[in-house]
Motif scaffolding. Structure first.
Motif, mmCIF file in Angstrom:
data_model
loop_
_atom_site.group_PDB
_atom_site.id
_atom_site.type_symbol
_atom_site.label_atom_id
_atom_site.label_comp_id
_atom_site.label_asym_id
_atom_site.label_seq_id
_atom_site.Cartn_x
_atom_site.Cartn_y
_atom_site.Cartn_z
ATOM 1 N N UNK A 8 35.590 12.809 4.242
ATOM 2 C CA UNK A 8 34.600 11.905 3.682
ATOM 3 C C UNK A 8 35.277 10.781 2.929
ATOM 4 N N UNK A 9 34.591 9.670 2.786
ATOM 5 C CA UNK A 9 35.196 8.480 2.197
ATOM 6 C C UNK A 9 34.106 7.664 1.517
ATOM 7 N N UNK A 10 34.419 7.098 0.369
ATOM 8 C CA UNK A 10 33.447 6.258 -0.326
ATOM 9 C C UNK A 10 34.158 5.188 -1.135
ATOM 10 N N UNK A 11 33.561 4.011 -1.164
ATOM 11 C CA UNK A 11 34.035 2.914 -2.010
ATOM 12 C C UNK A 11 32.974 2.505 -3.026
ATOM 13 N N UNK A 13 31.352 1.903 -6.449
ATOM 14 C CA UNK A 13 32.109 1.483 -7.634
ATOM 15 C C UNK A 13 32.092 2.515 -8.742
ATOM 16 N N UNK A 14 31.060 3.352 -8.809
ATOM 17 C CA UNK A 14 31.020 4.417 -9.807
ATOM 18 C C UNK A 14 31.838 5.598 -9.289
ATOM 19 N N UNK A 15 32.901 6.001 -10.005
ATOM 20 C CA UNK A 15 33.765 7.078 -9.490
ATOM 21 C C UNK A 15 33.033 8.385 -9.217
ATOM 22 N N UNK A 16 32.091 8.771 -10.092
ATOM 23 C CA UNK A 16 31.367 10.017 -9.879
ATOM 24 C C UNK A 16 30.540 9.952 -8.606
ATOM 25 N N UNK A 17 29.876 8.836 -8.392
ATOM 26 C CA UNK A 17 29.068 8.680 -7.174
ATOM 27 C C UNK A 17 29.947 8.660 -5.936
ATOM 28 N N UNK A 18 31.113 8.005 -6.048
ATOM 29 C CA UNK A 18 32.035 7.964 -4.911
ATOM 30 C C UNK A 18 32.560 9.355 -4.589
ATOM 31 N N UNK A 19 32.940 10.122 -5.622
ATOM 32 C CA UNK A 19 33.417 11.481 -5.396
ATOM 33 C C UNK A 19 32.361 12.361 -4.760
ATOM 34 N N UNK A 20 31.130 12.227 -5.229
ATOM 35 C CA UNK A 20 30.040 13.026 -4.670
ATOM 36 C C UNK A 20 29.804 12.688 -3.205
ATOM 37 N N UNK A 21 29.765 11.394 -2.894
ATOM 38 C CA UNK A 21 29.499 10.975 -1.511
ATOM 39 C C UNK A 21 30.604 11.427 -0.568
ATOM 40 N N UNK A 22 31.867 11.257 -0.991
ATOM 41 C CA UNK A 22 32.985 11.644 -0.130
ATOM 42 C C UNK A 22 33.019 13.159 0.066
ATOM 43 N N UNK A 23 32.767 13.916 -1.013
ATOM 44 C CA UNK A 23 32.800 15.377 -0.911
ATOM 45 C C UNK A 23 31.677 15.894 -0.028
ATOM 46 N N UNK A 24 30.479 15.339 -0.190
ATOM 47 C CA UNK A 24 29.355 15.801 0.631
ATOM 48 C C UNK A 24 29.607 15.540 2.109
ATOM 49 N N UNK A 25 30.199 14.388 2.436
ATOM 50 C CA UNK A 25 30.484 14.076 3.836
ATOM 51 C C UNK A 25 31.539 15.013 4.409
ATOM 52 N N UNK A 26 32.535 15.375 3.597
ATOM 53 C CA UNK A 26 33.612 16.235 4.085
ATOM 54 C C UNK A 26 33.190 17.695 4.192
ATOM 55 N N UNK A 75 37.857 5.087 8.514
ATOM 56 C CA UNK A 75 37.683 4.249 7.327
ATOM 57 C C UNK A 75 38.976 4.230 6.524
ATOM 58 N N UNK A 76 39.251 3.081 5.926
ATOM 59 C CA UNK A 76 40.446 2.943 5.107
ATOM 60 C C UNK A 76 40.112 2.004 3.957
ATOM 61 N N UNK A 77 40.698 2.249 2.783
ATOM 62 C CA UNK A 77 40.385 1.405 1.633
ATOM 63 C C UNK A 77 41.550 1.357 0.675
ATOM 64 N N UNK A 78 41.571 0.302 -0.139
ATOM 65 C CA UNK A 78 42.486 0.238 -1.261
ATOM 66 C C UNK A 78 41.863 0.880 -2.479
ATOM 67 N N UNK A 79 40.600 0.549 -2.759
ATOM 68 C CA UNK A 79 39.848 1.156 -3.849
ATOM 69 C C UNK A 79 38.845 2.137 -3.261
ATOM 70 N N UNK A 80 38.851 3.358 -3.783
ATOM 71 C CA UNK A 80 37.887 4.323 -3.286
ATOM 72 C C UNK A 80 38.397 5.738 -3.378
ATOM 73 N N UNK A 81 37.657 6.635 -2.723
ATOM 74 C CA UNK A 81 37.955 8.068 -2.734
ATOM 75 C C UNK A 81 37.877 8.594 -1.310
ATOM 76 N N UNK A 82 38.849 9.402 -0.920
ATOM 77 C CA UNK A 82 38.800 10.145 0.335
ATOM 78 C C UNK A 82 38.903 11.625 0.017
ATOM 79 N N UNK A 83 38.097 12.430 0.682
ATOM 80 C CA UNK A 83 38.130 13.884 0.531
ATOM 81 C C UNK A 83 38.362 14.495 1.903
#
Length: 389
Positions: A8-11, A13-26, A75-83
């Protein structure tokens, strides 16, 4: 339970929301045995990691690091979270962490490698995630190899900080809590009932004649072919002494001409990042053994991209004909810099094409780890991959 691998991957801007989205997708509501979290500096906050750990099982191991970029299935990013998460039947995971590693790198490598003995599966690998700013990172790999030997491959990468070289962070824990740490090395012993395959490729080629490293210590090269190393480099690249007046400019000039060290399977890459004008030595980001055969290297856009295809292909070939469920990728931040945004999208495109729809994820590192037969184990400008059947 069927073996699975998710990313999972998310960009957001809110780190908690990004972590949640990436984790749920993974994770997709499953119970992982192992979850990786890779994020840019700025997202490495407790709220992001809390969002991930709230979505894993009670026995899940969580590990990860800050990066100089992250990727997850297209997906690839400089800013964001991957799980990246994996689970199902036939996996075993044990971990070991060493703290305060900078003064004792080799001992720390040996310490974290001990966890491999706790895994009893027909196929095993020791994954290593280490601080990216310790210097002499190869000493950790040597320490780990002194324990593991030929029993299992070593695979992994060193944490990044968006190429600012100030401080990197590593993550370690589980559902009850995740620590945010620096100056640590983590060993993750992964056991599997199905094969694991490793890929190591970079896309660089030799430029000019071979040289013998006649005087060196760790990452400092004093002499090539019996001459001051800096003088040899400048002559071969037709550089004038005046380029040394601008150290940043010099690094830019030599960035595209790293040293390649002869290995049975090709060349290990050593990035040249500086010089000493007084003793005419070159400074590299990892060890350059005295007596080694070396070349200056060159590449081009297409060759670097094709290196990604080759790495993924090698990893798949290591699965003994079985189908892959997923692939972990430890890619060099220097490759990302050279390729640029469009090139990086090409790179992950060829990985995806080679995998044929199999999920993959990982991060851009401050050094890649892969030790098989005969390799030193510390790499730069290289893509290291681990495929799981």
């Amino acid at each position: 339970m069927t073996r699975w691998f998710g990313t999972g991957h998310s960009t957001l801007t809110d780190p908690a929301s990004a972590g949640a989205a990436a984790a749920e997708a993974a994770i997709e509501g499953r119970d992982p045995v192992l979850t990786f979290v890779f994020c840019s500096v700025g997202y490495h906050v407790p709220a992001m990691l809390n969002a991930v750990r709230e979505r894993v099982g009670p026995e899940t191991v969580i590990v990860g690091a800050t990066t100089s970029g992250q990727m997850a299935t297209g997906e690839v990013s400089g800013d964001g979270v991957a799980v990246v998460a994996l689970g199902g039947d036939g996996f075993s995971v044990r971990t070991k962490i060493a703290r305060g590693v900078t003064p004792r790198l080799r001992d720390a490598g040996a310490e974290i490698a001990a966890c491999l003995d706790e895994v009893d599966r027909p196929h095993r690998a020791l994954l290593m995630i280490c601080d990216g700013l310790t210097g002499n990172q190869h000493e950790m790999v040597r320490g780990a190899f002194s324990v593991v030997g030929a029993a299992a491959p070593l695979v992994g990468g060193c944490a990044g900080d968006d190429l600012t070289y100030v401080q990197t962070y590593q993550f370690y824990g589980g559902r009850d809590g995740v620590e945010i740490l620096s100056d640590v090395a983590m060993g993750i012993a992964l056991g599997s009932d199905a094969p694991l395959g490793v890929g190591i490729a970079h896309g660089w080629r030799k430029l000019g004649d071979a040289m013998v490293v006649t005087n060196s210590r760790d990452g400092r090269v004093y002499e090539l072919d019996g001459e001051p190393a800096l003088d040899v480099l400048m002559r071969r690249l037709s550089l004038d002494e005046s380029v040394l007046d601008d150290e940043a400019g010099f690094r830019d000039l030599v960035f595209l001409h790293p040293l390649g060290l002869s290995r049975r399977s090709g060349e290990d890459i050593r990035v040249i990042h500086g010089f000493d004008r007084d003793d005419r030595s070159l400074l590299c980001l990892a060890d350059v053994p005295q007596g080694a055969l070396a070349w200056l290297m060159e590449s081009d856009h297409d060759a670097i991209v094709d290196g990604a295809r080759e790495s993924a292909s090698q990893a798949l070939d290591g699965l003994d004909g079985q189908s892959a469920i997923g692939l972990l990728a430890f890619d060099c931040a220097g490759r990302r810099t050279v390729l640029g945004d469009d090139g990086v999208r090409q790179e992950i495109g060829v990985i995806g094409k080679e995998l044929g729809g199999v999920p993959y994820g990982g991060f851009y590192t401050n050094g890649e780890i892969a030790r098989l037969r005969g390799a030193l184990g510390m790499h730069h400008f290289t893509l290291v991959t681990l495929a799981l059947a």
